[in-house]
Design an enzyme around this catalytic site. Structure first.
Site, PDB file in Angstrom:
ATOM      1  N   ARG A  95       2.312 -10.890  10.590  1.00 37.18           N
ATOM      2  CA  ARG A  95       3.687 -10.363  10.736  1.00 37.18           C
ATOM      3  C   ARG A  95       4.705 -11.391  10.260  1.00 37.18           C
ATOM      4  O   ARG A  95       5.868 -11.057  10.038  1.00 37.18           O
ATOM      5  CB  ARG A  95       3.998 -10.037  12.202  1.00 37.18           C
ATOM      6  CG  ARG A  95       3.150  -8.969  12.880  1.00 37.18           C
ATOM      7  CD  ARG A  95       3.019  -7.723  12.063  1.00 37.18           C
ATOM      8  NE  ARG A  95       1.805  -7.781  11.264  1.00 37.18           N
ATOM      9  CZ  ARG A  95       1.566  -6.976  10.233  1.00 37.18           C
ATOM     10  NH1 ARG A  95       2.462  -6.084   9.853  1.00 37.18           N
ATOM     11  NH2 ARG A  95       0.429  -7.079   9.554  1.00 37.18           N
ATOM     12  N   LYS A 120       0.823  -1.210   0.000  1.00 33.16           N
ATOM     13  CA  LYS A 120       0.000   0.000   0.000  1.00 33.16           C
ATOM     14  C   LYS A 120       0.857   1.259   0.000  1.00 33.16           C
ATOM     15  O   LYS A 120       0.481   2.271  -0.600  1.00 33.16           O
ATOM     16  CB  LYS A 120      -0.977   0.003   1.172  1.00 33.16           C
ATOM     17  CG  LYS A 120      -0.334  -0.029   2.563  1.00 33.16           C
ATOM     18  CD  LYS A 120      -0.291   1.328   3.216  1.00 33.16           C
ATOM     19  CE  LYS A 120       0.193   1.237   4.646  1.00 33.16           C
ATOM     20  NZ  LYS A 120       0.370   2.555   5.277  1.00 33.16           N
ATOM     21  N   THR A 121       2.025   1.215   0.632  1.00 28.22           N
ATOM     22  CA  THR A 121       2.887   2.398   0.633  1.00 28.22           C
ATOM     23  C   THR A 121       3.388   2.705  -0.763  1.00 28.22           C
ATOM     24  O   THR A 121       3.456   3.867  -1.178  1.00 28.22           O
ATOM     25  CB  THR A 121       4.077   2.190   1.593  1.00 28.22           C
ATOM     26  OG1 THR A 121       3.579   1.913   2.912  1.00 28.22           O
ATOM     27  CG2 THR A 121       4.947   3.429   1.647  1.00 28.22           C
ATOM     28  N   GLN A 142      -7.206  -4.386  10.213  1.00 29.20           N
ATOM     29  CA  GLN A 142      -6.078  -4.038  11.073  1.00 29.20           C
ATOM     30  C   GLN A 142      -6.385  -2.823  11.954  1.00 29.20           C
ATOM     31  O   GLN A 142      -5.471  -2.123  12.385  1.00 29.20           O
ATOM     32  CB  GLN A 142      -4.828  -3.772  10.237  1.00 29.20           C
ATOM     33  CG  GLN A 142      -4.326  -5.003   9.473  1.00 29.20           C
ATOM     34  CD  GLN A 142      -2.967  -4.786   8.853  1.00 29.20           C
ATOM     35  OE1 GLN A 142      -1.945  -4.717   9.528  1.00 29.20           O
ATOM     36  NE2 GLN A 142      -2.942  -4.657   7.540  1.00 29.20           N
ATOM     37  N   ASP A 189      -3.323   8.220   4.879  1.00 34.83           N
ATOM     38  CA  ASP A 189      -2.762   6.898   5.156  1.00 34.83           C
ATOM     39  C   ASP A 189      -3.351   6.348   6.455  1.00 34.83           C
ATOM     40  O   ASP A 189      -3.727   7.109   7.356  1.00 34.83           O
ATOM     41  CB  ASP A 189      -1.238   7.010   5.270  1.00 34.83           C
ATOM     42  CG  ASP A 189      -0.553   5.652   5.243  1.00 34.83           C
ATOM     43  OD1 ASP A 189      -1.193   4.667   4.858  1.00 34.83           O
ATOM     44  OD2 ASP A 189       0.643   5.595   5.605  1.00 34.83           O
ATOM     45  N   GLU A 190      -3.440   5.014   6.566  1.00 31.89           N
ATOM     46  CA  GLU A 190      -3.916   4.328   7.780  1.00 31.89           C
ATOM     47  C   GLU A 190      -5.267   4.881   8.239  1.00 31.89           C
ATOM     48  O   GLU A 190      -5.476   5.167   9.425  1.00 31.89           O
ATOM     49  CB  GLU A 190      -2.876   4.463   8.907  1.00 31.89           C
ATOM     50  CG  GLU A 190      -1.492   3.936   8.562  1.00 31.89           C
ATOM     51  CD  GLU A 190      -1.402   2.419   8.495  1.00 31.89           C
ATOM     52  OE1 GLU A 190      -2.449   1.753   8.623  1.00 31.89           O
ATOM     53  OE2 GLU A 190      -0.292   1.909   8.307  1.00 31.89           O
TER      54      GLU A 190
END
Length: 765
Positions: free
Chosen positions: A609, A44-45, A263, A232-233
């Site tokens: 993770r 996504k970044t 998340q 973002d986020e």
């Protein structure tokens, strides 16, 4: 301001090289609202930075016409660097790329007078905030022990995160502090800040939101300025951030938010998952683009995570996949108790090391900070390097250092460093002048500070209140030193924490942070039960602290799951997956379905993770606040797809039995309680349901050599039982009214009802 011309063919942008089709779509869909649902490890970044660079390079907007909001300064720096590498010096013309608070502060300075401030207002930190609140509490004549400043600061922060001014508080919120003084204290605090020409971090967004709401011309000027808004986020936004963004974006509606509803794990600090779930309603015609190709994990890890999160109802839905092949299934390992869990993880890490895995590629993720202690002790014992990320090592935490300082001073009255640390912790009203006089007397007489305190308390050198406070403290230490020879180190520590007011001060704060500190103190006293003398324990702590000074060699990472969000490791150990630990007891008892679903999202974050291997461990027995308690495997283990999991346990039943108990039931706890009512214990609503464990008889089936010595540290004594009359050296005579393991509940004739260890009483009949 004129706008840059739009090129005829934006799709030819070289920035799109290396992006997959959904990522390219997210970059090129520039007009109208866009919701980029980006799963864990889906790049996504890369998509967000490419979109930002594309807007500038394609001349769709000047750099100063783009609002790009992040949550941390680190994320903002990294984005600026990546975009700069793509578009060169043009990135320097992006003044509106930054965190929520940084951008809001820049905007607020332009309209400070509309918020009752001057443009050069000061932004105060937490210490200054508490200082102001303490002054206001004292001015109002409130008891600062019953209504501490930290509690009020937490409430004000929560109100500001929700976009509430003092006038917006309802009756329930008003009653949250000092029996209906919440609104008045909040208003007094805001007035004091304005008099100081200052604001706290919460004010930056709240003031700007108020200005935008009340002054339409200001709102329209900002809506006109920002041709594009990127966030973002987005799943982590709180209410005031959401309201601020929605106002700014309603003009042109060219808003692109990037986030993952699966998340959203920060509700405890104000984040609201509803913000991302209702984005399509807020902005009709939204283009939803799902980034689902994962570049991090193996197919089995992704499938297991997908199966788990699929149990949540409040989600938009997506399915992660990968082109990678192979990899190990998730391992679920059942162990007898917490100490065995630490030994097993240590053995597994040593095995990975022999196979060539660097320690830096290995992580242990815990649900709560107090869980790290057993792993730290084990790794010290076997010489395995580790580091705590996102927090202090267990024995470095302030509350633990304070508690140990009390114990050090009991063991060694000449320990001036310990005395300095705790003489006013919790606050006893001993000011700097009193401490200065103590030091002067100690130096002149060649005495330790504790001895000087006794001397000065028997003189007229100090005001009466200070003398009485010092005298009471020294008497407490004298009593605790006598007690040290009569009781265990753990019981001594519990007594000190109780009688010193240390625990009560944390309980009065009524905050998430204070609750965590209390859990750490409970874990400290639990750890002390493994030591026969106070000296043995303090020596162990010294060895641990000495190891902390080791160099920067390869080390295992230990951190909370919350702290691990955004990180990745080849090998991940997820420990403590039992009901009451994960999901947490607080979520089970207080939060309802919403909290349970957030716990499940946290489990999803934990699993994703892992790049190559993920191992989940659960224990049949665990010490909760110093008491051995039978544990049930987490419901999240039952929700993992069996085809992607390997189970390993020496315990009766294991996860398969637990999965069967959960199958097709809305509340399997109720079923277990019905079938085993004799095992339901009184530890609150959650434990009454959860304590009916299939592991209660497992001890009889496990070979003697596999059990840890700690497992049998709490066996009941055969000499005493319910109904017997007993004698305790401190509390006198009483009758046993309840028994759990080696803990007795006794109604004493003169001391009331107490809980004591059975070895400290004897039969009196």
């Amino acid at each position: 301001m004129s706008h840059p011309p739009v090129p005829a063919d934006s799709s030819a942008d070289p920035l799109l090289a290396g992006l997959n089709p959904p990522q390219r779509e997210a970059v090129l869909t520039t007009e109208g609202p866009v919701l980029m649902l980006a799963g864990a490890g889906t790049g996504k970044t890369a998509a967000l930075t490419a979109r930002l660079a594309h807007l500038v390079r394609a001349r769709l907007a000047w750099p100063s016409e783009i609002l790009c909001v992040t949550f941390t300064n680190k994320a903002a720096r990294e984005m600026r660097e990546r975009v700069g590498a793509m578009i060169g010096p043009a990135v320097e013309g992006m003044p509106w790329l930054g965190t929520f608070h940084a951008i809001a502060a820049r905007m607020l300075r332009r309209h400070a007078e509309l918020a009752g401030l001057q443009a050069n207002f000061t932004i105060i930190d937490t210490d200054d905030q508490l200082r102001v609140l303490k002054q206001l509490i004292q001015a109002e004549g409130l008891d600062d022990k019953r209504w501490p400043a930290r509690q009020l600061a937490g409430l004000i922060d929560r109100w500001k995160n929700r976009g509430l001014t003092p006038d917006d508080l309802d009756a329930a919120e008003n009653e949250a502090y000092a029996n209906g003084r919440g609104r008045a204290m909040y208003a007094a605090y805001q007035a004091r800040l304005k008099a100081l020409n200052a604001c706290d971090f919460g004010d930056l967004l709240l003031h700007m939101l108020t200005v935008l709401r009340r002054h339409r011309e200001v709102l329209e000027s900002w809506q006109k300025r920002f041709r594009y808004v990127l966030v973002d986020e987005y799943q982590d936004t709180n209410q005031v951030q959401y309201l601020w963004l929605r106002l700014l974006a309603q003009g042109r509606r060219n808003i692109c938010v990037v986030g993952d509803d699966d998340q959203s794990i920060y509700s405890w600090r104000g984040a609201e998952i509803a913000n991302i779930l209702r984005f399509e309603k807020d902005f009709p015609g939204t283009r939803v683009i799902r980034l689902e190709q994962n570049y991090r994990s193996t197919p089995d890890i992704l499938a297991a995570a997908a199966g788990l999160i699929g149990a949540n109802r409040e989600r938009l839905g997506k399915s992660l996949w990968t082109q990678a092949n192979g990899g190990d299934k998730l391992r679920v390992i059942g162990v007898w108790d917490g100490p065995e869990e630490a030994r097993r993880v240590g053995d597994e890490i040593e095995r990975l090391g022999r196979e060539g895995a660097p320690l830096s590629t290995i992580a242990i993720l815990v649900r709560a900070q107090f869980q790290t202690r057993e792993f730290e002790d084990r790794f010290i014992a076997i010489g395995l390097g580790y580091r705590i990320i996102g927090g202090f090592r267990f024995y470095e935490r302030a509350e633990i250092r304070d508690a140990i300082a009390y114990l050090r001073l009991v063991a060694q009255p000449a320990d001036d460093l310990a005395f300095e640390r705790i003489c006013n912790t919790p606050r006893r009203g001993l000011g700097d002048r009193t401490i200065e006089r103590l030091h002067r007397l100690a130096r002149a007489a060649g005495q330790p500070l504790a001895a000087a305190a006794l001397s000065i308390a028997d003189s007229d050198e100090l005001p009466t209140r200070a003398r009485n406070t010092l005298l009471a403290l020294m008497r407490d230490f004298a009593r605790w030193r006598d007690l040290a020879s009569q009781t265990t180190p753990a019981e001594l520590a519990r007594t000190i924490l109780d009688e010193s007011g240390f625990s009560a001060a944390l309980q009065a704060e009524k905050s998430v942070e204070a609750a965590g500190r209390l859990e750490n103190l409970a874990e400290l006293t639990r750890a002390m039960e493994d030591y026969e003398t106070l000296g043995d324990f303090l020596e162990h702590v010294s060895l641990v602290m000495d190891n902390d000074a080791a160099g920067d060699d390869e080390k295992v990472t230990i951190m909370t799951i919350h702290g691990a969000k955004g990180l990745e490791f080849d090998n991940v150990f997820l420990v403590g997956w039992e009901e009451g630990v994960f999901p947490s007891q607080r979520a089970l008892d207080e939060g309802g379905l919403a909290s349970l679903e957030e716990e499940r999202r946290l489990a999803y974050v934990a699993i994703t993770r892992a790049r190559r291997r993920c191992t989940i461990l659960h224990a049949a027995n665990r010490r909760i606040y110093g008491q051995w308690t039978s544990s049930i495997p987490s419901r999240f283990i039952a929700e993992l797809p069996p085809a992607h999991v390997e189970e390993e346990t020496t315990l009766s039943g294991g996860a398969s039995l637990w999965r069967a108990n959960w199958s097709g039931r809305d509340d399997p706890f109720a079923h277990l309680a019905e079938t085993r009512p004799d095992r339901v214990r009184s530890r609150g609503p959650g434990w009454q349901r959860a304590a009916a464990s299939s592991y209660d008889t497992a001890a009889a089936r496990i070979p003697e050599t596999t059990r840890s010595a700690a497992s049998f540290a709490a066996q009941p004594s055969a000499d005493v039982g319910v109904g017997m009359r007993v004698f305790h050296q401190k509390f006198g005579y009483g009758v046993v009214t309840g028994q759990e393991g080696n803990k007795l509940e006794i109604a004493f004739e003169n001391a009331g009802t107490k809980r004591v260890i059975d070895s400290f009483v004897k039969r009196a009949d």
